[in-house]
Structure formats: structure tokens, C-alpha cells
Design a protein around this motif. Structure first.
Motif, PDB file in Angstrom:
ATOM      1  N   LEU A 152      14.115   7.389   2.688  1.00 45.73           N
ATOM      2  CA  LEU A 152      13.064   7.190   3.682  1.00 45.73           C
ATOM      3  C   LEU A 152      11.720   6.941   2.993  1.00 45.73           C
ATOM      4  O   LEU A 152      10.924   6.095   3.437  1.00 45.73           O
ATOM      5  CB  LEU A 152      12.986   8.412   4.597  1.00 45.73           C
ATOM      6  N   ILE A 153      11.463   7.659   1.904  1.00 48.40           N
ATOM      7  CA  ILE A 153      10.223   7.437   1.159  1.00 48.40           C
ATOM      8  C   ILE A 153      10.162   6.005   0.627  1.00 48.40           C
ATOM      9  O   ILE A 153       9.133   5.324   0.748  1.00 48.40           O
ATOM     10  CB  ILE A 153      10.098   8.459   0.012  1.00 48.40           C
ATOM     11  N   MET A 154      11.251   5.519   0.069  1.00 49.63           N
ATOM     12  CA  MET A 154      11.252   4.160  -0.476  1.00 49.63           C
ATOM     13  C   MET A 154      11.219   3.115   0.630  1.00 49.63           C
ATOM     14  O   MET A 154      10.634   2.036   0.454  1.00 49.63           O
ATOM     15  CB  MET A 154      12.454   3.962  -1.390  1.00 49.63           C
ATOM     16  N   LEU A 155      11.830   3.398   1.778  1.00 44.65           N
ATOM     17  CA  LEU A 155      11.717   2.503   2.932  1.00 44.65           C
ATOM     18  C   LEU A 155      10.247   2.368   3.326  1.00 44.65           C
ATOM     19  O   LEU A 155       9.759   1.255   3.595  1.00 44.65           O
ATOM     20  CB  LEU A 155      12.536   3.062   4.095  1.00 44.65           C
ATOM     21  N   ALA A 156       9.544   3.485   3.360  1.00 45.28           N
ATOM     22  CA  ALA A 156       8.130   3.469   3.727  1.00 45.28           C
ATOM     23  C   ALA A 156       7.294   2.704   2.704  1.00 45.28           C
ATOM     24  O   ALA A 156       6.406   1.918   3.068  1.00 45.28           O
ATOM     25  CB  ALA A 156       7.608   4.908   3.871  1.00 45.28           C
ATOM     26  N   LYS A 157       7.547   2.917   1.436  1.00 48.52           N
ATOM     27  CA  LYS A 157       6.776   2.223   0.398  1.00 48.52           C
ATOM     28  C   LYS A 157       6.994   0.709   0.463  1.00 48.52           C
ATOM     29  O   LYS A 157       6.041  -0.080   0.345  1.00 48.52           O
ATOM     30  CB  LYS A 157       7.158   2.762  -0.985  1.00 48.52           C
ATOM     31  N   GLY A 158       8.241   0.291   0.644  1.00 47.06           N
ATOM     32  CA  GLY A 158       8.518  -1.132   0.753  1.00 47.06           C
ATOM     33  C   GLY A 158       7.870  -1.753   1.976  1.00 47.06           C
ATOM     34  O   GLY A 158       7.272  -2.835   1.912  1.00 47.06           O
ATOM     35  N   ALA A 159       7.970  -1.063   3.106  1.00 48.12           N
ATOM     36  CA  ALA A 159       7.365  -1.564   4.337  1.00 48.12           C
ATOM     37  C   ALA A 159       5.848  -1.617   4.218  1.00 48.12           C
ATOM     38  O   ALA A 159       5.199  -2.528   4.759  1.00 48.12           O
ATOM     39  CB  ALA A 159       7.779  -0.681   5.514  1.00 48.12           C
ATOM     40  N   ALA A 160       5.260  -0.640   3.514  1.00 50.57           N
ATOM     41  CA  ALA A 160       3.807  -0.638   3.331  1.00 50.57           C
ATOM     42  C   ALA A 160       3.340  -1.909   2.632  1.00 50.57           C
ATOM     43  O   ALA A 160       2.313  -2.492   3.004  1.00 50.57           O
ATOM     44  CB  ALA A 160       3.382   0.594   2.533  1.00 50.57           C
ATOM     45  N   ILE A 161       4.090  -2.348   1.636  1.00 49.29           N
ATOM     46  CA  ILE A 161       3.728  -3.581   0.920  1.00 49.29           C
ATOM     47  C   ILE A 161       3.981  -4.798   1.802  1.00 49.29           C
ATOM     48  O   ILE A 161       3.144  -5.700   1.904  1.00 49.29           O
ATOM     49  CB  ILE A 161       4.535  -3.667  -0.388  1.00 49.29           C
ATOM     50  N   GLU A 162       5.130  -4.815   2.469  1.00 48.84           N
ATOM     51  CA  GLU A 162       5.503  -5.972   3.283  1.00 48.84           C
ATOM     52  C   GLU A 162       4.548  -6.181   4.454  1.00 48.84           C
ATOM     53  O   GLU A 162       4.234  -7.325   4.823  1.00 48.84           O
ATOM     54  CB  GLU A 162       6.933  -5.793   3.786  1.00 48.84           C
ATOM     55  N   TRP A 163       4.058  -5.096   5.037  1.00 47.39           N
ATOM     56  CA  TRP A 163       3.235  -5.202   6.242  1.00 47.39           C
ATOM     57  C   TRP A 163       1.741  -5.087   5.972  1.00 47.39           C
ATOM     58  O   TRP A 163       0.939  -5.164   6.910  1.00 47.39           O
ATOM     59  CB  TRP A 163       3.656  -4.147   7.253  1.00 47.39           C
ATOM     60  N   ALA A 164       1.351  -4.915   4.725  1.00 47.49           N
ATOM     61  CA  ALA A 164      -0.077  -4.823   4.414  1.00 47.49           C
ATOM     62  C   ALA A 164      -0.878  -6.029   4.917  1.00 47.49           C
ATOM     63  O   ALA A 164      -2.001  -5.849   5.420  1.00 47.49           O
ATOM     64  CB  ALA A 164      -0.279  -4.627   2.910  1.00 47.49           C
ATOM     65  N   PRO A 165      -0.354  -7.270   4.820  1.00 46.51           N
ATOM     66  CA  PRO A 165      -1.136  -8.406   5.342  1.00 46.51           C
ATOM     67  C   PRO A 165      -1.426  -8.311   6.841  1.00 46.51           C
ATOM     68  O   PRO A 165      -2.369  -8.940   7.321  1.00 46.51           O
ATOM     69  CB  PRO A 165      -0.239  -9.614   5.025  1.00 46.51           C
ATOM     70  N   ARG A 166      -0.623  -7.535   7.570  1.00 46.73           N
ATOM     71  CA  ARG A 166      -0.861  -7.338   9.003  1.00 46.73           C
ATOM     72  C   ARG A 166      -1.688  -6.090   9.284  1.00 46.73           C
ATOM     73  O   ARG A 166      -1.899  -5.732  10.436  1.00 46.73           O
ATOM     74  CB  ARG A 166       0.473  -7.230   9.745  1.00 46.73           C
ATOM     75  N   ASN A 167      -2.154  -5.424   8.224  1.00 41.29           N
ATOM     76  CA  ASN A 167      -2.917  -4.177   8.348  1.00 41.29           C
ATOM     77  C   ASN A 167      -2.114  -3.089   9.052  1.00 41.29           C
ATOM     78  O   ASN A 167      -2.664  -2.247   9.766  1.00 41.29           O
ATOM     79  CB  ASN A 167      -4.252  -4.390   9.069  1.00 41.29           C
ATOM     80  N   ILE A 168      -0.808  -3.106   8.844  1.00 36.64           N
ATOM     81  CA  ILE A 168       0.053  -2.004   9.295  1.00 36.64           C
ATOM     82  C   ILE A 168       0.263  -1.080   8.104  1.00 36.64           C
ATOM     83  O   ILE A 168       0.838  -1.485   7.090  1.00 36.64           O
ATOM     84  CB  ILE A 168       1.400  -2.512   9.832  1.00 36.64           C
ATOM     85  N   ARG A 169      -0.227   0.128   8.229  1.00 41.68           N
ATOM     86  CA  ARG A 169      -0.101   1.100   7.152  1.00 41.68           C
ATOM     87  C   ARG A 169       1.160   1.937   7.351  1.00 41.68           C
ATOM     88  O   ARG A 169       1.535   2.243   8.486  1.00 41.68           O
ATOM     89  CB  ARG A 169      -1.328   2.019   7.113  1.00 41.68           C
ATOM     90  N   VAL A 170       1.815   2.295   6.252  1.00 44.98           N
ATOM     91  CA  VAL A 170       3.030   3.109   6.311  1.00 44.98           C
ATOM     92  C   VAL A 170       2.916   4.204   5.263  1.00 44.98           C
ATOM     93  O   VAL A 170       2.817   3.913   4.058  1.00 44.98           O
ATOM     94  CB  VAL A 170       4.296   2.270   6.051  1.00 44.98           C
ATOM     95  N   ASN A 171       2.905   5.441   5.721  1.00 42.53           N
ATOM     96  CA  ASN A 171       2.767   6.574   4.816  1.00 42.53           C
ATOM     97  C   ASN A 171       3.818   7.637   5.135  1.00 42.53           C
ATOM     98  O   ASN A 171       4.515   7.564   6.145  1.00 42.53           O
ATOM     99  CB  ASN A 171       1.360   7.166   4.928  1.00 42.53           C
ATOM    100  N   VAL A 172       3.894   8.616   4.254  1.00 42.03           N
ATOM    101  CA  VAL A 172       4.925   9.658   4.351  1.00 42.03           C
ATOM    102  C   VAL A 172       4.288  11.031   4.226  1.00 42.03           C
ATOM    103  O   VAL A 172       3.440  11.259   3.357  1.00 42.03           O
ATOM    104  CB  VAL A 172       5.987   9.488   3.237  1.00 42.03           C
ATOM    105  N   VAL A 173       4.713  11.947   5.076  1.00 40.01           N
ATOM    106  CA  VAL A 173       4.436  13.377   4.907  1.00 40.01           C
ATOM    107  C   VAL A 173       5.743  14.038   4.483  1.00 40.01           C
ATOM    108  O   VAL A 173       6.800  13.783   5.074  1.00 40.01           O
ATOM    109  CB  VAL A 173       3.902  13.998   6.208  1.00 40.01           C
ATOM    110  N   ALA A 174       5.669  14.856   3.450  1.00 35.58           N
ATOM    111  CA  ALA A 174       6.866  15.530   2.925  1.00 35.58           C
ATOM    112  C   ALA A 174       6.698  17.039   3.076  1.00 35.58           C
ATOM    113  O   ALA A 174       6.158  17.705   2.186  1.00 35.58           O
ATOM    114  CB  ALA A 174       7.092  15.156   1.461  1.00 35.58           C
TER     115      ALA A 174
END
Length: 244
Positions: A152-174
């Protein structure tokens, strides 16, 4: 009112951390779309929309996205708080149990992200994924759970990069061990609950379990504009457990 007029989806909303998140976000002015496995969420308020269902079912997730569009038009924040834990030695875990852990903690999160990212407005939005300290470190008896939460952490990190041009932020609380109803019930099943609680608390540098509200505070920070330049990050809320 950090989330005033913002629409928020909270998964796993019916108890524990999800219920605390819903309460925090409601006070901050959010309009809430809530989902969980329970047929009813007793703490839901009249203005909330609660839709029970199984996030492993893509048809349900697609329907939930359609409900969000119908009720609110768009979604600004998604808190992915659902999950399933199963304790077992690796060589003794049944294939079906392993599949359930991976689907409930990782693949269902992928489905929600897939269907809800397109609903976020042109100005952007925020996903906050609730992983676990065990997504960052391993533990005997929790191998599949740790793998799923790490995924899930790596899913979030990948999505954060992929969606950065749309200003969609993706972060994780552990979170670390948190005093949710599920954890408290497990503690009470022990022969000496208070001794077991002290034993578990002693594993944390802060010498206590987290409260759901403390985890919700961190989720609120990452959901709000206060963290507007943070994406792809993992914030441990674990009393120092992963600092070792």
C-alpha cells in the motif's frame, strides 16, 4: 474549518480510526461519504451519506463512485482506512486467508484510487492511505499483512508521482498499535489483559498505545491544505516504534 465545503470519502468508517476520522473531518466542515462493512454506522449524522459494502468488489466501488457523483458532484479527499489483519505463521496460512489479506489491504485500495481519482476537481485533491508500522518493518506471524501494508505504501508513492501533474497528492499514515475496539477486544481476551497491555505498550518508546484521535489528527493534516507541498510521504504515528 480546514475542510469547509470539501467532500471526503472515508472507508472503514464505522469504528475505530475511521470513526475518529469522520468525527474530526465533520467538525472541520467536510461533507462526508462513508463506507464500511457494517450495515449501519451508528455515529453517522443526518447530513452524512453512509453506503455499506465490500471494497473488494469493483462493481460496488464503481457504484460508490457513482453515488459520490450523484450526491456531491466531485470528491476532494479520500481516506483509505479499511483493511483486514490475519495472524498466522507463514507456512500455516491458508491460501484463501492470504488472498483475503492482500485483497482487503492492497487491491481494494487500488480499486478505490482507480475509480475516485477521476472524480477529483481540476484544482486537485488528496488521498491519505492508512498503512501500518508493519508496512515499514516486519513481524513474525504478520508476514502477509506486512507485505500488503508495505505494498500500500508503494502504491501510494507511485500514484503520488503519476498524479502530481494533476495536483492530486497521495500520502500515507502508518499507525502503530492503536486503542481501537478491535484491539481492545483482543486485549480483553488475554488471561491477564492489563499485563498484556503493559507488555505491548513497553514495545513503544512512548510506552503507550495510540488513541484513534491521535491517528485521525495526522490524517487530517495530510488531507488539508496545511500539507499542500507534501506528497508521496509516509508519516509514522507509532510512538517511536519504527525509530529503532
Amino acid at each position: 474549518m480546514r475542510l469547509e465545503k470539501m467532500t471526503v470519502l472515508v472507508t472503514g468508517a464505522s469504528s475505530g480510526i475511521g470513526e475518529a476520522v469522520s468525527s474530526h473531518f465533520r467538525r472541520e466542515g467536510a461533507r462526508l461519504l462513508l463506507t464500511g462493512r457494517r450495515e449501519q454506522m451508528h455515529s453517522a449524522q443526518p447530513d452524512d451519506v453512509y453506503v455499506p459494502g465490500d471494497l473488494n468488489d469493483e462493481a460496488f466501488v464503481a457504484g460508490l463512485a457513482a453515488q459520490a457523483t450523484e450526491s456531491f458532484g466531485s470528491v476532494d479527499v479520500v481516506v483509505l482506512n479499511h483493511g483486514l489483519q490475519a495472524s498466522s505463521p507463514l507456512t500455516e496460512m491458508a491460501h484463501e486467508d492470504a488472498r483475503n489479506v492482500l485483497e482487503s489491504n492492497l487491491l481494494s485500495a487500488f480499486l478505490v484510487m482507480k475509480h475516485f481519482a477521476p472524480l477529483m476537481p481540476a484544482a486537485g485533491g488528496s488521498f491519505v492511505c492508512v498503512s501500518s508500522r508493519l508496512g515499514m518493518v516486519g513481524m513474525a506471524g504478520q508476514v502477509l499483512y506486512s507485505a500488503a501494508k508495505g505494498g500500500l505504501i508503494m502504491l501510494a508513492k507511485g500514484a503520488a508521482i503519476e498524479w502530481a501533474p494533476r495536483n492530486i497528492r497521495v500520502n500515507v499514515v502508518a499507525p502503530g498499535l492503536t486503542s481501537t475496539p478491535v484491539i481492545e477486544a483482543a486485549i480483553q481476551r488475554r488471561p491477564d489483559p492489563e499485563a498484556y497491555r503493559r507488555e505491548r505498550a513497553s514495545q513503544m518508546p512512548l510506552q503507550r498505545l495510540a488513541t484513534p484521535e491521535e491517528v485521525a489528527d495526522a490524517i487530517l493534516f495530510l488531507a488539508s491544505s496545511e500539507s499542500s507541498y507534501i506528497t508521496g510521504a509516509v508519516l509514522p504515528v507509532d510512538g517511536g516504534y519504527t525509530a529503532f
